[in-house]
Structure formats: structure tokens, C-alpha cells
Scaffold this active site. Structure first.
Site, PDB file in Angstrom:
ATOM      1  CD  GLU A  30      -0.402  -1.341   3.230  1.00 13.84           C
ATOM      2  OE1 GLU A  30      -0.075  -2.421   2.337  1.00 13.84           O
ATOM      3  OE2 GLU A  30      -0.194  -1.413   4.279  1.00 13.84           O
ATOM      4  CG  ASN A  31       5.044   1.017   0.120  1.00 16.06           C
ATOM      5  OD1 ASN A  31       4.721  -0.073  -0.195  1.00 16.06           O
ATOM      6  ND2 ASN A  31       6.435   1.170  -0.028  1.00 16.06           N
TER       7      ASN A  31
END
Lengths: 232, 219, 232, 219
Positions: free
Chosen positions: B47-48
Site C-alpha cells: 500500500e505504500n
């Protein structure tokens, strides 16, 4: 061409004041505005409200501002990996507002794009939703979140040109690309500042209109927080 | 016998399907990537800001600009792409991620999950967990059936602050595979050699036990 | 790698049905999904609700579907430059919902990103605001707009790979990049379909997760709607 | 003497400032690009997705993928960038555009503008106009002072459906430069040789006329 380049990190930060709200790009130590953070840590300014996904490590990134006790309020998503921050948090020397990471990202993007508020499902039914409007769309529950308001956005990009056009590299794009343009003044440091015309207009991640000042940082440590290798 | 962490991950890996985009949380979920069944084509999202998470780099190949959401150095694949955090959580919120696997402190029989905060203890933040549980198409929780004091983590009602409500579909523990149904927990499989009584005893919430509870097939 | 490539335009459109809502990328004739539109115009399907910035010209783009009277409802921003469309509109053979262009863009983006609704200042105090919630943030007035819900998004990109990763070219990015992933099924036609690994992960505009099917179009006319030259 | 369209554009070009990002509507506003004062550095944005709009291409250099919001073929500059429509209107809505110049059918003394619809006539749509007028930092309207029937377009109250409310800062017509103030229209400049009586006569809304009304300087 509108020239956004400034001489150095000092001129880039002109106008910063005690108590201002700062947005800082980066995730972990990846893509943090190293030179800007170091300059602020050396300055006499304090009492900042900081918006950033994380809080750096004890000895780098936002950790430099935390050690100098320059942060009064921290708005972040995950604030582990920093003992001094934990100490200040437990001693209530610092106010902490924890925000779901996607909501934090979208609140920055909304500020940048002139959307005052939006609905998201993240945090519905949890303490994050306390005091916030709940509304159903197509029989699913959402909460209302408002755009951030910040004075300075401190951004790190890989390459940029004098018009402020930016290219990010790898996962260092993270919050940098969305915070860029989300504050009253956006300051960008790049590893390489190139002449206008060198960047392909199709490959620019962030157009220069979202940038107020740009400069090439003096040096980049580009620290790795957790080195993990295929054969340990 | 109760499963170890790798065996839990292996059991969860059986849920992976062709064409899945998968987000794995830290801890046991991360191990799931080591057990992708042969012939299954999928992509891991972090998710980064990366889709198509590759393996850890060889020594000397590490790149500080290429990390996962646990801040570990990773590599790219031919199919990889990078993007900003708003796009990344757009993938999650917009239900483009097919499966999320994450750990938990408690799950209750309504499918509520608590995995980010223990009152009175140091709170480090929810990271992307609240976005993930609010939006994933399918959520599997990987955790031990009980905590170190032997207290059940499968609750009638979560006592800890919630991460999300009514969102968990399935739990894989060291003892069992348990589904969340409108009637409560439903015992779907038991770990090899584990007795049903042991599972009932380790489950605080209402547990529906069908007549036949097959053993997990792990090999 | 998840392979999104399909054989041809026919297989790309499998599942399309009468009365469905279609999103179509492009602005004017720039970046329109030429092959997909032609295929639908030849099909027996009709009664579509179409969401697109414009309506093509009399003889190209969406104009092909309009001539065949396949569109029942048109949601667009500017519907000039097409006489047959004007005729159908005046005769009430087609329902037209006019939407500010930025609102149309953001409603697509919201659908893609799982935001059910957001506030925008565009249209406040005008007939666009009729029936919509008005709310003040920081003493400015905004109206509530909801995300679109569509069955198919029909997208044109320049290059793409088998994993569905896309690169757009010039101003053909327009609505293509944001509609991609905003419908239940997203179909993309590209001028060039390349092998996975050929595209730099830093230069991908739209990751493959937003694409369900991708194919290389048979031919591209890439028509120019208004040729304007430096020396006329 | 009343100004022609090029002279109106030339007068508006005097409002351009160093560092401005400018969006020009179709018609007279487009002509403003031809009169950028020497030494002024600025960029033109076109809302279909380009910043740094260059001149029309030479014959043979036209590119169907590079057009402006009027669908005309254009070229890029060294500083140009392309982006999607959500980002483009983010620039507009987020107040990153410094100046918007657009035409109008009517403007009233409250700064309301009507420029997209005449009831009973064919309506082609508002395009990006509602977004632009709702959000630009500064809006200048370029139009004739009266319509072809001699009816004033500077109204006490717009009679046509509105495009936006309370948003216009300044109007440049063939007769005058008029500002919108809380007290009503304010006559700032008159076209060379145009009498104040003529402007008053051509203005339906309340017009504040100061003692000294300078002539526009166009050369």
C-alpha cells in the site's frame, strides 16, 4: 516558462514560522525531504503541526525534529520505530492524531485538488469516526472527511526542472506526489535539477503548477530503514 | 497438533486464486507469499505504492527507493508499477484488491476486527489497516486461536477498539479454519490431529460445529 | 503476472448488453476508443447510457453510435459539433444530462477510487445544483456530487502490456486515465501491445489492476477535428 | 471609438503578471495569448490536459494527440506537461490557476455570470466553464458591452441561467473596463474616444462613475 528554482535550502524555506502546519512527503525513510528536514532541525522554529505518514527513526527523518522537540502536534498513520517519539507521546509532550493511511492520503489529495470534503468507508464504526458525519450510499456506511489545510508542503522528488515539473522514483512517490500542491507553499528538493526541456512532457508525474520553489539538495543519504536480502 | 505460523500461511495460500490482486499484512500474512500454489498467477500489492511486489533483493541490489509497506527492501517484476498513496488506497477503497490477509488481536462473531490498539498500552497507529478492512472484497485473518494467556481471540464481541465492522470473511488459526456467518462462527476445518472439543474450548463466541469437520489438507 | 490480453475487439466486448451504462474516454476525437466504438456501432446492442465528455462528430467517434440511435441517455459536458445529436436532442429522442467538465472528471475518478461522494464548488447557484445538497466549508458554498456507476469503461491508450499496464500519449490521456477502472468492466484498446517487462514501472500511467481486458486495435485513424496551423 | 476584438484582448493582456498560470476561454479570450507583454513569463493551461500550451503547429507537424480545449491542434513548449482531466480540474478547483479569461452573455452587478444557456435555444453544454468560474482566483470577462440588438449585457440581475455566482472580478468590453464591487459596477477605464454617457447608456446595472475615468492605454 515560470522559473521556480531557488538558490538553496535556506531560501526555499523563507516564510516558515513557529506554529505552522507542515506536510512532509515520504514513507518510512523512503522519499523524505532530507535537506529540508535537516535545515528546519537546525533552525530556531518550533511548535509545528506536522502531517506525515510516519515519524522517521530516532536519528533520521522527522526524528530530527522530534529530538529537538519542534513538533507540537503530529498527524500520522503509523508512529512506531521511534523511541523518543514514543516517550514524548507517553509523556503527553506531543499531541498525536492517528489517521487511516488511505484517509490521510486522500485528505492531502483533496487539499491539492480543491475538494473540501469527501466520504470514505475507512474508520466507520471505529473511534476514528467519533464526531464525524456518517452517511449511507448504496446501503454501505461512510464517514465524512475534510481536506487538510497546511502552510508548507515539503517534498522530495528524484528529478525536476526549473519550471517545477517533477519525476519521482520507485516507491518514493508515495505521499510526495499528492502533498505537492496541497499546502499554501510547496517546496521541493530534488536529487537532480535539470534544464527546462530535458523532461518528456508525457513522463512528468507532477506538473510545475503544483510547485512554488524547487532546489537541488546538497547531499542525499537515502538511508535504508530495514535492509532485507534474498539470502540473509 | 496445532499449526505453526508457516502452516497457517500455507493453509491461507490455498485461498489464492488465479488473477487475484493480494495485499498481505505484516507477520504471518507476509509468509503467505512463500506458498503460492504452482500455476496460480497473481500480484501482490503493497500500500505504500507498488503493484507487483518482487522478492527481497540480492546483496548489493537493494534500492532505498524500492520498499514495501513494512519498509523492507524489495525488488520489482516485469509487471510492476509504482504509484502515489492516493492511487494505492484508491485500488483498495475501489475494491480492485481481491484479497486482504491480515493479523488481528480479536475477531468477533459479527465479523468485527480489532488489531490496532490496546487501551493503556502504547499505540503505534492503524497504518492502512482501517482502509483495507473497510474495502477489501475478501478478508482473511491469520492469527493464533488464543493469546499467550490462553484467552480466546474469537470473541462474542470484541472488547478492544475496533479496526472495522462486519468485514472479516474467514479466520485461519493454529487450530482451525472458521468462517463468519450471519449465525456466528462456523467451524469449517480443523488442524490435523486437533480435537473439536479443543476448538470449542478455545472459542469464546458462538461456534457452529457441523457434523463433519474435515481436517486441513496441508500437503 | 496476471494476463489481461484478449484476442480481439469482439472478445473484449463480451458481456455487453442493451441498456448498459458505458463510460467512453476521449475529448473531442482525441484519444477515443475507435475500434471499440466501431464494433459497438456494428452490433445489435442499443439503449445505452453513455458517459463521455463530448459526443464526437457526425461521422466519427460517438457520432457512430448516435447515427445508429444506440444512445438513450447521454451524460456529457459539451455536446456541440454533431448535427445529428442536436436533432435527436431537439426531438427528445435522446435524454441529455449536462455536467460541468471537472465534475464529470471527478465523478469518474471517485468511482475508480471508491469514493462514493464529494463536494465541489462547480455549479453552486446554478441549475446544476437543483436537488443536490449544498454545504459550506470555510464559508464557501459547495454541492454534493456522487460517483458514477457504470457497467463498461471503454478506454484508448497508446501503449500497454499484457498485464494491463498503460501509457497514454499527449492530451489523449484526458478522460481515459480516470475512467480506467471506474466501471464494473474496463476494456482497453492500445495502439501497441507490448510484452510484460518492456515498460518502465516508473513511467506507467495506469497500473494493470484498473484494467480487465486489453487488446491491440486493428487500425487507428486518429482523426483531427480542427486542424489549426501556424501559417494558415 | 469602440474597441475591436483584438483591442479588447490587448487590454486584457495588460492584466497578465509574471508567474501567472492562465486559462483562456474560446472567442476573444483566445486572442489574449497574442498580446502577452514583453518580459512577462507565464504559462497557459488548457483544461483538456496540458500546461504550457504552445503555438499552432507548422504544416506537417500537427499531432492528433496534442490539442487544446477548443479541439485545435497545438504544440508543446520545453516546460509543458500532460495530465488527465481530474488533475486538470484539480488545478482549477484547487486555485492553482491565477487568471481565467472567458466570454459571457451576461454579467450582473453581483458578479454573477451567464454564458452557457439560452432557454428555448439549443444548449451545447457548459464544458469546463462552471468549474472555472467557481474556482479561479481571478476572473476577467471579455465581451461586447451590448448584444446585437443593442441590449446591455451588464445587468442589474442576470436573466439567463447562471454559470456561476459572485465570481467575476472585472469586465473588459468594447467600451470600458468595469470592476465588480460590493456597491455595483465600477467604471474604471473607458475606450479611447468613448464618452461616459455612452457607457452609462449601455449599462443596465448600477454603474458607479468616479470623477476621473481615464482612457485605456493600448499602445
Amino acid at each position: 516558462m515560470i522559473n521556480k528554482s531557488v538558490e538553496n535550502v535556506k531560501t526555499a524555506l523563507e516564510g516558515i514560522q513557529n506554529g505552522m502546519t507542515l506536510m512532509l512527503g515520504g514513507f518510512g525513510l523512503c522519499g523524505i525531504p532530507e535537506n529540508l528536514i535537516k535545515e528546519i532541525s537546525k533552525s530556531n522554529f518550533y511548535d509545528f503541526k506536522c502531517i506525515s505518514a510516519n515519524v522517521g527513526t530516532d536519528d533520521y527523518g522527522l526524528g530530527l525534529l522530534i529530538r529537538k522537540k519542534k513538533i507540537k502536534t503530529m498527524i500520522g498513520s503509523y508512529v512506531g520505530e521511534n523511541e523518543e517519539f514514543e516517550r514524548q507521546m507517553l509523556n503527553k509532550e506531543i499531541d498525536v492524531i492517528l489517521t487511516p493511511m488511505g484517509t490521510l492520503a486522500e485528505k492531502c489529495r483533496a487539499a491539492k485538488m480543491g475538494i473540501p470534503a469527501f466520504y470514505t468507508p475507512a474508520g466507520y464504526g471505529t473511534e476514528v469516526a467519533i464526531g464525524k458525519e456518517v452517511r449511507s450510499f448504496h446501503s454501505k456506511k461512510y464517514i465524512l472527511e475534510e481536506a487538510y489545510q497546511a502552510d508548507f508542503a515539503l517534498i522530495k522528488a528524484w528529478k525536476g526542472d526549473q519550471a517545477g515539473n517533477l519525476i519521482f522514483r520507485g516507491t518514493a512517490k508515495n505521499f510526495n506526489a499528492i502533498m505537492c500542491g496541497a499546502a499554501s507553499t510547496t517546496v521541493v528538493e530534488v536529487e537532480e535539477l535539470v534544464q527546462v526541456g530535458e523532461l518528456d512532457p508525457n513522463q512528468i508525474h507532477t506538473p510545475g503548477i503544483f510547485v512554488d520553489r524547487i532546489f537541488q539538495g546538497d547531499s542525499y543519504e537515502r538511508k535504508i530503514e530495514k535492509l532485507t536480502l534474498s539470502k540473509p | 497438533m496445532a499449526l505453526n505460523k508457516n502452516q497457517i500461511a500455507k493453509r491461507i495460500a490455498q485461498e489464492l486464486q488465479n488473477g487475484f490482486y493480494v495485499n498481505l499484512g505484516i507477520g504471518i500474512p507476509t509468509l503467505v507469499a512463500n506458498f503460492v500454489p504452482v500455476g496460480i498467477q497473481l500480484e501482490f500489492q503493497s500500500e505504500n505504492g507498488i503493484l507487483g511486489v518482487g522478492p527481497f533483493p540480492d546483496a548489493g541490489e537493494e534500492d532505498p527507493d524500492i520498499i514495501n509497506a513494512s519498509k523492507e527492501t524489495i525488488t520489482t517484476l516485469g509487471s510492476s508499477s509504482f504509484f502515489d498513496a492516493a492511487t494505492s488506497f484508491g485500488m483498495i477503497r475501489g475494491k480492485h484488491i481481491d484479497l486482504t490477509v491480515l493479523g488481528a488481536m480479536q475477531v468477533d462473531q459479527q465479523g468485527n476486527i480489532a488489531n490496532w490498539k490496546i487501551p493503556g498500552k502504547l499505540v503505534k497507529g492503524m497504518g492502512g489497516a482501517m482502509d483495507l478492512v473497510a474495502s477489501a472484497k475478501q478478508i482473511i485473518v491469520a492469527m493464533m486461536h488464543t493469546d499467550r494467556q490462553g484467552i480466546s481471540k474469537l470473541k462474542a464481541k470484541c472488547s478492544l477498539p475496533l479496526t472495522g465492522v462486519g468485514c472479516v470473511n474467514r479466520i485461519v488459526t493454529d487450530l482451525a479454519v472458521v468462517d463468519i456467518t450471519p449465525e456466528g462462527f462456523y467451524l469449517k476445518e480443523r488442524a490435523p490431529g486437533v480435537q473439536i472439543d479443543q476448538i470449542i474450548h478455545a472459542t469464546e463466541g458462538k461456534l457452529i460445529v457441523p457434523e463433519d469437520v474435515p481436517q486441513m489438507q496441508l500437503d
